[in-house]
Design a protein around this motif. Structure first.
Motif, PDB file in Angstrom:
ATOM      1  N   PHE A  14     -45.119  33.795 -79.897  1.00 34.00           N
ATOM      2  CA  PHE A  14     -43.747  33.090 -80.387  1.00 34.00           C
ATOM      3  C   PHE A  14     -44.004  32.029 -81.425  1.00 34.00           C
ATOM      4  N   HIS A  15     -45.086  31.501 -81.165  1.00 33.09           N
ATOM      5  CA  HIS A  15     -45.280  30.438 -82.166  1.00 33.09           C
ATOM      6  C   HIS A  15     -45.645  30.853 -83.580  1.00 33.09           C
ATOM      7  N   ASN A  16     -46.469  31.755 -83.824  1.00 34.51           N
ATOM      8  CA  ASN A  16     -46.784  32.592 -84.964  1.00 34.51           C
ATOM      9  C   ASN A  16     -45.491  33.304 -85.575  1.00 34.51           C
ATOM     10  N   ARG A  17     -44.544  33.814 -84.477  1.00 29.47           N
ATOM     11  CA  ARG A  17     -43.280  34.785 -84.969  1.00 29.47           C
ATOM     12  C   ARG A  17     -42.387  33.763 -85.635  1.00 29.47           C
ATOM     13  N   ILE A  18     -42.408  32.428 -85.117  1.00 30.33           N
ATOM     14  CA  ILE A  18     -41.387  31.426 -85.576  1.00 30.33           C
ATOM     15  C   ILE A  18     -41.814  31.132 -86.911  1.00 30.33           C
ATOM     16  N   ASN A  19     -43.410  30.849 -87.122  1.00 28.03           N
ATOM     17  CA  ASN A  19     -43.916  30.503 -88.504  1.00 28.03           C
ATOM     18  C   ASN A  19     -43.770  31.508 -89.458  1.00 28.03           C
ATOM     19  N   ASN A  20     -43.735  32.514 -89.095  1.00 31.75           N
ATOM     20  CA  ASN A  20     -43.458  33.678 -90.005  1.00 31.75           C
ATOM     21  C   ASN A  20     -41.941  34.122 -90.506  1.00 31.75           C
ATOM     22  N   LEU A  21     -40.985  33.633 -89.573  1.00 42.14           N
ATOM     23  CA  LEU A  21     -39.563  33.495 -89.963  1.00 42.14           C
ATOM     24  C   LEU A  21     -39.411  32.446 -90.634  1.00 42.14           C
ATOM     25  N   LYS A  22     -39.846  31.483 -90.488  1.00 41.81           N
ATOM     26  CA  LYS A  22     -39.701  30.134 -91.239  1.00 41.81           C
ATOM     27  C   LYS A  22     -40.093  30.475 -92.838  1.00 41.81           C
ATOM     28  N   GLN A  23     -41.212  31.057 -93.001  1.00 41.35           N
ATOM     29  CA  GLN A  23     -41.978  31.491 -94.133  1.00 41.35           C
ATOM     30  C   GLN A  23     -41.001  32.827 -95.090  1.00 41.35           C
ATOM     31  N   GLN A  24     -40.049  33.279 -94.203  1.00 45.96           N
ATOM     32  CA  GLN A  24     -39.092  34.321 -94.764  1.00 45.96           C
ATOM     33  C   GLN A  24     -37.515  33.768 -95.051  1.00 45.96           C
ATOM     34  N   SER A  25     -37.662  32.312 -94.939  1.00 46.90           N
ATOM     35  CA  SER A  25     -36.573  31.593 -94.976  1.00 46.90           C
ATOM     36  C   SER A  25     -35.437  32.195 -94.111  1.00 46.90           C
ATOM     37  N   PHE A  26     -35.783  32.532 -93.059  1.00 47.48           N
ATOM     38  CA  PHE A  26     -34.893  33.267 -91.989  1.00 47.48           C
ATOM     39  C   PHE A  26     -33.846  32.182 -91.598  1.00 47.48           C
ATOM     40  N   PHE A  27     -34.555  30.977 -91.036  1.00 44.98           N
ATOM     41  CA  PHE A  27     -33.485  30.155 -90.274  1.00 44.98           C
ATOM     42  C   PHE A  27     -32.323  29.169 -91.453  1.00 44.98           C
ATOM     43  N   THR A  28     -32.818  29.108 -92.649  1.00 42.83           N
ATOM     44  CA  THR A  28     -31.822  28.395 -93.536  1.00 42.83           C
ATOM     45  C   THR A  28     -30.999  29.207 -93.999  1.00 42.83           C
ATOM     46  N   LYS A  29     -31.366  30.468 -93.964  1.00 38.16           N
ATOM     47  CA  LYS A  29     -30.091  31.614 -94.413  1.00 38.16           C
ATOM     48  C   LYS A  29     -29.307  32.146 -93.266  1.00 38.16           C
ATOM     49  N   LEU A  30     -29.525  31.710 -92.088  1.00 40.01           N
ATOM     50  CA  LEU A  30     -29.163  32.162 -90.637  1.00 40.01           C
ATOM     51  C   LEU A  30     -27.605  31.968 -90.849  1.00 40.01           C
ATOM     52  N   VAL A  31     -26.878  33.136 -90.631  1.00 40.44           N
ATOM     53  CA  VAL A  31     -25.315  33.253 -90.375  1.00 40.44           C
ATOM     54  C   VAL A  31     -25.237  33.776 -88.948  1.00 40.44           C
ATOM     55  N   ILE A  32     -24.625  32.894 -88.154  1.00 43.32           N
ATOM     56  CA  ILE A  32     -24.377  33.402 -86.850  1.00 43.32           C
ATOM     57  C   ILE A  32     -22.895  33.644 -86.584  1.00 43.32           C
ATOM     58  N   GLU A  33     -22.341  34.839 -86.029  1.00 46.00           N
ATOM     59  CA  GLU A  33     -20.825  35.029 -85.995  1.00 46.00           C
ATOM     60  C   GLU A  33     -20.649  34.997 -84.683  1.00 46.00           C
ATOM     61  N   ARG A  34     -19.548  34.397 -84.212  1.00 45.38           N
ATOM     62  CA  ARG A  34     -19.558  34.026 -82.566  1.00 45.38           C
ATOM     63  C   ARG A  34     -17.952  34.055 -82.318  1.00 45.38           C
TER      64      ARG A  34
END
Length: 497
Positions: free
Chosen positions: A3-23
């Motif tokens: 999971f730690h590596n998965r999070i780091n990979n997603l950070k590198q892809q800017s996944f979290f900075t561009k994340l839009v949640i619809e709720r």
């Protein structure tokens, strides 16, 4: 990949900075009279038509109000909307009525006094009413009066593309089904953190077998329970235990769903589709009358028009979002859920989405069911053991382990309030008051909430007023239209699956 590596990979892809949640949120609450009993009055006209108002409708009973928010990408605006709808409802309740603050209903004098919701003369309106009649004869009216929150969750198309590297619907379906499987594996955590129903009035289980203990002359309880609402005395169907939903692929899910509706179930077949007065009392005699009768802690969904069946929509267009169920009302919140609770849900659902999610086996399905039962009945006893990450561990140890992962995820989010939400989680303890009945405590809280809602400043109710007014006009228009006979309509509706 851990999971730690998965999070780091997603950070590198800017996944979290561009994340839009619809709720979006659907929240049920019973209207109770000034003595705390379920209201026998019709849905208040000031709230508009329960059939055509997009924001305020009814669930099973005429007194069971259901609030439905639009979809928001901004969590603060979502909570603000919930608040304004509560203020508007509170303002339009009549004869000293209030909203019951708990998931479990108050004292029920006579089950026959509970009025099934009605929706006018249109074919769709009649269908909605008949579905509820079917629920009443299958499970009894009392069980249908439990309340809760449904949380509708998806990522924007762009965020999902960032995660998956593709926009294909087939890949979205696989991703959401993976989320669903993981969520089911971790539903014990939701029960632990969101469970608020360890006490019931004795009338709720009147003439039904149960394993509860006596708290006082009026109430029953289970010392270490999390959510009796989700137990075998709550919102459950024994018949549905015969269905085999593992969510490994969309087509097998849809096949099982279809079979649950079209294949007659002897117990419900015996009840008959038509009552003694020659009127419909069930839509079908399958384990499920319609798709909505599927009771699970999470379901795949797609929005569509009222004449389209959920089965059709999913089969033709695929999964659009997931609906999380099994969330008890939070009696400490005026609107039944806090912003921090919503953030915890976001984190858990993202965790379920980005993690590996192997197919579910028959054996694992049984383990998941066992975990849920243990948590429902004994979850507040921290040493109770559940199956977690292929081991049998005390539930508090599993909780700590999962929270550590969620902290890692929260730290990666662009909004630091996610970290604060996880930090605010404390091990919950049940507190029981033998001297005050559940009914009395609920009524007292309902009245306090009503006063507080009345005193909230700067709440704009213009949109609520307009929706209510427009819905009454639309309801009148629909009821004046000429339609095919109901017999033809129901045959056509049942042929769409």
């Amino acid at each position: 990949m851990d999971f730690h590596n998965r999070i780091n990979n997603l950070k590198q892809q800017s996944f979290f900075t561009k994340l839009v949640i619809e709720r979006g949120i659907e929240k049920e609450s019973l209207r109770v009279n000034k003595n705390g009993f379920i209201s026998e009055q019709k849905h208040p006209e000031g709230l508009g038509s329960s059939f055509t108002n997009p924001s305020i409708t009814t669930d099973f009973a005429e007194a069971l109000i259901e609030i439905v928010t639009p979809v928001y990408t901004n969590l603060d605006l979502l909570h603000e909307k919930l608040e304004s709808l509560h203020v508007f409802i509170n303002k339009n309740l009549e004869n000293g009525e209030t909203l019951w603050p708990y998931s479990m209903p108050p004292k029920i004098k006579h089950e026959s006094d509970i009025n099934i919701a009605t929706y006018g003369k249109t074919n769709i309106g009649q269908l909605k009413h008949i579905y509820r009649k079917g629920l009443a004869i299958r499970y009894g009216k009392t069980m249908q009066c439990v309340s809760g929150i449904h949380y509708n969750f998806s990522l924007s198309d762009e965020s999902l593309k960032n995660l998956l590297g593709t926009s294909m619907q087939e890949d979205k379906d696989k991703a959401y089904l993976g989320l669903i499987r993981n969520f089911k594996r971790l539903f014990w955590f939701i029960l632990l953190e969101f469970g608020n129903s360890a006490v019931v009035d004795k009338t709720f289980v009147s003439a039904r077998q149960n394993d509860l203990d006596e708290l006082n002359t009026t109430d029953l309880f289970k010392k270490n329970a999390t959510s009796l609402r989700m137990s075998d005395i709550g919102y459950q169907s024994k018949a549905q235990k015969n269905l085999d939903f593992k969510y490994n692929d969309l087509s097998s899910f849809l096949d099982e769903l279809k079979m649950g509706i079209v294949k007659p179930h002897s117990e419900f077949q015996e009840l008959g589709l038509i009552d003694n007065n020659g009127e419909y009392q069930q839509i079908s005699d399958g384990i499920l009358q319609i798709e909505n009768e599927l009771y699970d802690c999470i379901r795949p969904k797609r929005a569509g028009k009222s004449d389209q069946r959920p089965y059709q929509l999913l089969k033709e267009q695929g999964i659009q979002y997931v609906e999380v169920r099994g969330i008890d009302l939070n009696p400490d919140s005026l609107v039944g859920i806090t912003k921090d609770q919503i953030r915890v849900l976001d984190l858990l659902l993202i965790y379920c989405l980005v993690n590996e999610s192997p197919d579910m086996s028959d054996n694992e399905k049984l383990l998941i069911e066992k975990n849920d039962i243990t948590t429902i009945k004994f979850g507040r006893e921290g040493s109770s053991k559940i199956s977690y990450k292929n081991s049998e561990v005390p539930i508090n140890e599993a909780r700590d382990n999962l929270i550590n992962d969620l902290i890692l995820l929260a730290d990666a989010m662009a909004d630091m309030r996610y970290s604060e939400a996880i930090d605010s989680l404390k091990i919950k303890k049940n507190i029981f008051n033998q001297d005050k009945s559940f009914h009395e405590a609920g009524l007292e809280l309902a009245k306090n909430n009503s006063m507080e809602l009345n005193s909230l400043p700067n709440i704009d109710l213009d949109l609520c007023e307009k929706e209510a007014s427009d819905s009454l006009k639309e309801f009148d228009r629909m009821n004046r239209e000429t339609e095919i006979s109901f017999e033809e309509f129901i045959n056509s509706y049942n042929a769409k699956i």
